[in-house]
Design a protein around this motif. Structure first.
Motif, short mmCIF file in Angstrom:
data_model
loop_
_atom_site.label_atom_id
_atom_site.label_comp_id
_atom_site.label_asym_id
_atom_site.label_seq_id
_atom_site.Cartn_x
_atom_site.Cartn_y
_atom_site.Cartn_z
N VAL A 239 9.11 -10.10 46.76
CA VAL A 239 8.86 -11.01 47.87
C VAL A 239 9.30 -12.44 47.55
N GLU A 240 9.01 -12.93 46.33
CA GLU A 240 9.26 -14.33 46.02
C GLU A 240 10.70 -14.64 45.63
N ALA A 241 11.53 -13.62 45.44
CA ALA A 241 12.91 -13.85 45.01
C ALA A 241 13.66 -14.66 46.07
N MET A 362 8.76 -28.31 42.64
CA MET A 362 8.89 -26.85 42.61
C MET A 362 7.63 -26.19 42.06
N ALA A 363 7.04 -26.80 41.03
CA ALA A 363 5.82 -26.25 40.44
C ALA A 363 4.67 -26.30 41.44
N GLY A 364 4.49 -27.45 42.11
CA GLY A 364 3.41 -27.57 43.08
C GLY A 364 3.56 -26.58 44.22
N LEU A 365 4.78 -26.42 44.73
CA LEU A 365 5.01 -25.45 45.80
C LEU A 365 4.75 -24.03 45.32
N THR A 366 5.10 -23.75 44.07
CA THR A 366 4.89 -22.41 43.53
C THR A 366 3.41 -22.08 43.45
N TYR A 370 1.62 -19.01 45.14
CA TYR A 370 0.79 -18.08 44.36
C TYR A 370 0.04 -18.87 43.29
N PRO A 371 -1.28 -18.81 43.28
CA PRO A 371 -2.12 -17.84 44.01
C PRO A 371 -2.75 -18.36 45.30
N VAL A 372 -2.55 -19.64 45.65
CA VAL A 372 -3.35 -20.24 46.72
C VAL A 372 -3.17 -19.52 48.05
N ALA A 373 -1.95 -19.32 48.50
CA ALA A 373 -1.73 -18.79 49.85
C ALA A 373 -0.86 -17.54 49.83
N TYR A 374 -0.99 -16.74 48.79
CA TYR A 374 -0.14 -15.55 48.68
C TYR A 374 -0.41 -14.56 49.81
N ASP A 375 -1.67 -14.44 50.20
CA ASP A 375 -2.01 -13.51 51.29
C ASP A 375 -1.31 -13.92 52.57
N ALA A 376 -1.17 -15.22 52.79
CA ALA A 376 -0.50 -15.70 54.00
C ALA A 376 0.98 -15.35 53.99
N LEU A 378 2.28 -12.72 52.41
CA LEU A 378 2.34 -11.28 52.66
C LEU A 378 2.08 -10.98 54.13
N GLY A 379 1.29 -11.83 54.78
CA GLY A 379 1.02 -11.67 56.21
C GLY A 379 2.07 -12.31 57.09
N LEU A 380 3.14 -12.83 56.47
CA LEU A 380 4.28 -13.43 57.19
C LEU A 380 3.89 -14.65 58.00
N ASP A 381 2.98 -15.46 57.47
CA ASP A 381 2.63 -16.72 58.11
C ASP A 381 3.87 -17.63 58.09
N PRO A 382 4.30 -18.17 59.24
CA PRO A 382 5.55 -18.93 59.27
C PRO A 382 5.52 -20.20 58.44
N VAL A 383 4.36 -20.85 58.36
CA VAL A 383 4.26 -22.07 57.55
C VAL A 383 4.49 -21.75 56.09
N MET A 384 3.86 -20.68 55.61
CA MET A 384 4.03 -20.33 54.21
C MET A 384 5.41 -19.74 53.92
N LEU A 385 5.99 -19.07 54.90
CA LEU A 385 7.37 -18.62 54.73
C LEU A 385 8.30 -19.83 54.60
N ALA A 386 8.00 -20.90 55.33
CA ALA A 386 8.79 -22.12 55.22
C ALA A 386 8.61 -22.76 53.85
N VAL A 387 7.37 -22.74 53.34
CA VAL A 387 7.11 -23.28 52.00
C VAL A 387 7.89 -22.50 50.95
N LEU A 388 7.85 -21.16 51.05
CA LEU A 388 8.58 -20.32 50.10
C LEU A 388 10.09 -20.57 50.21
N THR A 389 10.58 -20.70 51.43
CA THR A 389 12.00 -20.96 51.62
C THR A 389 12.39 -22.31 51.02
N LEU A 390 11.55 -23.31 51.22
CA LEU A 390 11.83 -24.63 50.65
C LEU A 390 11.85 -24.57 49.13
#
Length: 435
Positions: A239-241, A362-366, A370-376, A378-390
């Motif tokens: 997922v995180e790749a 990068m460390a703060g976003l990581t 994970y672990p703060v909002a990993y469930d979000a 996995l649940g495809l929350d758009p805000v967290m998908l944007a964070v992961l993309t960033l």
């Protein structure tokens, strides 16, 4: 005021109090967080050790996902017993981290009045690197110390810092780290390419690699000694790749992609149109990317750039290539950044200011991922998908910056010396650690 702050930052009591507080917090957070960032430690690592102590030696009697020496720190963490395995792990990690921290913060010239004299250039740079490391680990969170990766990072930091003056020791350390986890093999190549005494480092690394293999074979490992290679080949796109964001956004948009849990690998992965092909191609692409960076470094070195200027950006470029083109993308990979950036800060000062700052982001976003909002995620929350993309876009940016710095190194020491003055203090080559 600044003088007082400098003195406070250099005070051993302050330094070690901050070090201890950080590790207590990371251990507490890792062991109590609801998303279980220490799950690999308290469940997987402990289970492996118990299995091996019961007579089935992983990596020897059967295949294992890690190189053979990874078992050593895992076994050491059992010193307090299975019930306190998590605490035992933090003690092992704390000791390893403390060795590096002491190297960075100990005054090099002892003697009467040493504590009162002003810090020299090299000491200021090492002190800056030490404080940077503490803040980086804090921003990255418990996953920074809750995986075997932190052990390899400590060994790699030591190997890179002594490489210029003690190439044999560097070769040995980096080879040992490679038998804990594979990624330090790229650092061996970096050292061999950049050092003038490259053959010493290469021979030392080769002898150490073969010696560890010989011990494993003598214990009866056979082909299981290489099983960490075959055990990883069947992985899908985690997922995180960085490359996985395409399927994550496709799944969010209602496409045929989805997130699933792989029971064999024990991780969340993505699947969808083209994901299997991507998973198959990522490893060859990673090899090509690493090879391209190494060949580029050879060109730069042949232009006359000194090792002091080439090795830090080369190490950073290699680490980022291993992250950007990796189909795994685990959050703990970010801790690998510690090694090249600490080396860069210690040897090049201001030139590594922006990579050091970008690594903080990068460390703060990581940690948010994970672990703060990993469930979000996995649940495809758009805000967290944007964070992961960033975060993944910043990883690509860091790779580009590292390659650009490597290209600039060809200009020679004069230019690089000018870049090395500034916020971290000093110039390249003055006060460098001599092992």
């Amino acid at each position: 005021m600044l003088t007082r702050l400098h003195r406070l930052a250099a005070n051993p009591l302050v330094l070690w109090a901050a070090f201890l507080a950080l590790h207590v917090w990371l251990g507490y957070d890792g062991l109590t967080h609801p998303n279980q960032p220490f799950g690999d430690v308290t469940s997987v690592y402990k289970g492996w050790v118990e299995q091996s102590l019961d007579g089935y030696r992983l990596g020897i009697d059967g295949p294992w996902v890690y190189p053979i020496l990874a078992f050593v720190p895992m076994l050491a963490a059992m010193a307090l017993g299975p019930g306190l395995y998590g605490i035992g792990w933090m003690i092992v990690v704390g000791i390893a981290n403390a060795a590096i921290f002491a190297y960075l913060t100990t005054r090099r010239r002892a003697g009467h009045g040493a504590a009162a004299r002003p810090l020299e250039t090299g000491e200021r740079l090492r002190l800056a690197a030490a404080w940077w490391w503490l803040l980086f680990l804090l921003l990255l969170g418990p996953v920074a110390v809750g995986r075997i990766d932190i052990v390899t990072v400590d060994i790699v930091i030591a190997g890179l810092l002594v490489a210029r003056n003690r190439p044999v020791l560097a070769g040995v350390l980096l080879a040992i780290a490679t038998w804990v986890k594979v990624w330090p093999a790229a650092m061996i190549a970096a050292v061999v390419i950049t050092l003038r005494r490259r053959m010493r480092a290469a021979v030392a690394a080769a002898v150490t690699l073969v010696a560890v293999l010989a011990v494993a074979l003598a214990l009866g490992a056979g082909l299981n000694a290489f099983s960490f290679v075959s055990e990883q080949t069947g992985r899908g796109m985690q997922v995180e790749a960085p490359a996985s964001v395409f399927w994550l956004w496709s799944a969010y948009a209602g496409g045929s992609s989805e997130v699933y849990y792989d029971m064999e690998i024990l991780t969340f992965q993505v699947t969808g149109p083209g994901s299997d092909v991507a998973a198959m191609l990522m490893t060859p692409l990673l090899v090509v990317a690493v090879a391209a960076v190494l060949l580029f470094a050879v060109y730069v070195v042949r232009k006359g750039a000194p090792a002091t200027h080439v090795l830090p950006p080369l190490a950073l470029a290699l680490v980022m290539a291993l992250i950007v083109f990796n189909k795994v993308g685990s959050p703990q990979f970010m801790v690998w950044l510690s090694a090249p950036i600490i080396l860069g800060v210690v040897t090049q000062g201001r030139r590594f200011f922006w990579p050091a700052v970008l690594a903080f982001v990068m460390a703060g976003l990581t940690q948010v991922i994970y672990p703060v909002a990993y469930d979000a995620i996995l649940g495809l929350d758009p805000v967290m998908l944007a964070v992961l993309t960033l975060r993944n876009l910043l990883s690509i940016t860091m790779l580009v910056i590292a390659v650009a710095m490597l290209w600039q190194s060809r200009r020679g020491s004069g230019k690089a010396d000018q870049h090395a003055r500034g916020v971290f203090g000093g110039t390249v080559g003055r006060g460098l650690p001599r092992g």
